[in-house]
Design a protein around this motif. Structure first.
Motif, PDB file in Angstrom:
ATOM      1  N   ALA A  34       0.833  -1.203   0.000  1.00 30.52           N
ATOM      2  CA  ALA A  34       0.000   0.000   0.000  1.00 30.52           C
ATOM      3  C   ALA A  34       0.871   1.258   0.000  1.00 30.52           C
ATOM      4  O   ALA A  34       1.921   1.299   0.618  1.00 30.52           O
ATOM      5  N   ASN A  35       0.422   2.267  -0.718  1.00 28.36           N
ATOM      6  CA  ASN A  35       1.133   3.549  -0.770  1.00 28.36           C
ATOM      7  C   ASN A  35       0.103   4.654  -0.580  1.00 28.36           C
ATOM      8  O   ASN A  35      -0.642   4.991  -1.501  1.00 28.36           O
ATOM      9  N   ALA A  36       0.059   5.237   0.593  1.00 27.98           N
ATOM     10  CA  ALA A  36      -0.919   6.276   0.911  1.00 27.98           C
ATOM     11  C   ALA A  36      -0.717   7.534   0.072  1.00 27.98           C
ATOM     12  O   ALA A  36      -1.645   8.328  -0.087  1.00 27.98           O
ATOM     13  N   LEU A  37       0.465   7.731  -0.490  1.00 19.66           N
ATOM     14  CA  LEU A  37       0.717   8.901  -1.327  1.00 19.66           C
ATOM     15  C   LEU A  37       0.055   8.796  -2.695  1.00 19.66           C
ATOM     16  O   LEU A  37      -0.179   9.794  -3.358  1.00 19.66           O
ATOM     17  N   SER A  61       7.941  15.637 -11.270  1.00 21.05           N
ATOM     18  CA  SER A  61       8.509  15.654  -9.918  1.00 21.05           C
ATOM     19  C   SER A  61       7.460  15.230  -8.885  1.00 21.05           C
ATOM     20  O   SER A  61       7.788  14.569  -7.900  1.00 21.05           O
ATOM     21  N   ARG A  62       6.207  15.597  -9.114  1.00 17.47           N
ATOM     22  CA  ARG A  62       5.122  15.170  -8.213  1.00 17.47           C
ATOM     23  C   ARG A  62       5.000  13.648  -8.212  1.00 17.47           C
ATOM     24  O   ARG A  62       4.912  13.011  -7.163  1.00 17.47           O
ATOM     25  N   TYR A  63       5.019  13.064  -9.422  1.00 14.03           N
ATOM     26  CA  TYR A  63       4.878  11.610  -9.510  1.00 14.03           C
ATOM     27  C   TYR A  63       6.121  10.886  -9.019  1.00 14.03           C
ATOM     28  O   TYR A  63       6.028   9.801  -8.444  1.00 14.03           O
ATOM     29  N   ALA A  64       7.289  11.482  -9.199  1.00 16.15           N
ATOM     30  CA  ALA A  64       8.516  10.886  -8.677  1.00 16.15           C
ATOM     31  C   ALA A  64       8.484  10.846  -7.154  1.00 16.15           C
ATOM     32  O   ALA A  64       8.965   9.891  -6.534  1.00 16.15           O
ATOM     33  N   ALA A  65       7.896  11.873  -6.537  1.00 22.65           N
ATOM     34  CA  ALA A  65       7.795  11.919  -5.074  1.00 22.65           C
ATOM     35  C   ALA A  65       6.839  10.848  -4.546  1.00 22.65           C
ATOM     36  O   ALA A  65       7.045  10.311  -3.462  1.00 22.65           O
ATOM     37  N   ILE A  66       5.808  10.549  -5.319  1.00 24.81           N
ATOM     38  CA  ILE A  66       4.894   9.471  -4.924  1.00 24.81           C
ATOM     39  C   ILE A  66       5.631   8.150  -5.009  1.00 24.81           C
ATOM     40  O   ILE A  66       5.456   7.273  -4.176  1.00 24.81           O
ATOM     41  N   CYS A  67       6.460   8.024  -6.010  1.00 23.00           N
ATOM     42  CA  CYS A  67       7.411   6.930  -6.191  1.00 23.00           C
ATOM     43  C   CYS A  67       6.815   5.648  -6.732  1.00 23.00           C
ATOM     44  O   CYS A  67       7.337   5.092  -7.656  1.00 23.00           O
ATOM     45  N   GLU A  68       5.749   5.160  -6.205  1.00 16.28           N
ATOM     46  CA  GLU A  68       5.292   3.844  -6.633  1.00 16.28           C
ATOM     47  C   GLU A  68       3.780   3.749  -6.583  1.00 16.28           C
ATOM     48  O   GLU A  68       3.117   4.424  -5.827  1.00 16.28           O
ATOM     49  N   SER A  69       3.290   2.882  -7.427  1.00 13.93           N
ATOM     50  CA  SER A  69       1.870   2.555  -7.345  1.00 13.93           C
ATOM     51  C   SER A  69       1.719   1.429  -6.330  1.00 13.93           C
ATOM     52  O   SER A  69       2.700   0.838  -5.892  1.00 13.93           O
TER      53      SER A  69
END
Length: 82
Positions: A34-37, A61-69
């Motif tokens: 799970a990734n809450a971001l 950069s926003r999606y890179a900070a989320i990093c993973e699905s």
């Protein structure tokens, strides 16, 4: 088809129901990946995130900070790692 399915997001309830209908037995559940971001509202679904960056440089950069699905760990070298 609803927006989440179009974006390649399947709810746990849907997947569990399909598995049960196919005769599987749910032994337990886990939130290990799970990734809450990840809010699941990206314009290209999970493909907006690394490794794919389907939107190109838009909000990269926003999606890179989320990093993973929830389905693919960041740093995976293959798109078929779930």
């Amino acid at each position: 088809m609803d927006r989440t399915a179009e974006a390649a997001y399947l709810t746990a309830a849907f997947v569990i129901a399909q598995a049960l209908a196919a005769g599987c037995v749910l032994a337990e559940r886990s939130e290990t990946n799970a990734n809450a971001l990840e809010t699941k509202d990206s314009p290209h679904g999970g493909s907006s995130l690394p490794l794919t960056y389907a939107g190109g440089d838009a909000d990269r950069s926003r999606y890179a900070a989320i990093c993973e699905s929830d389905r693919r760990p960041c740093g995976s070298s293959s798109l078929d790692v779930f």
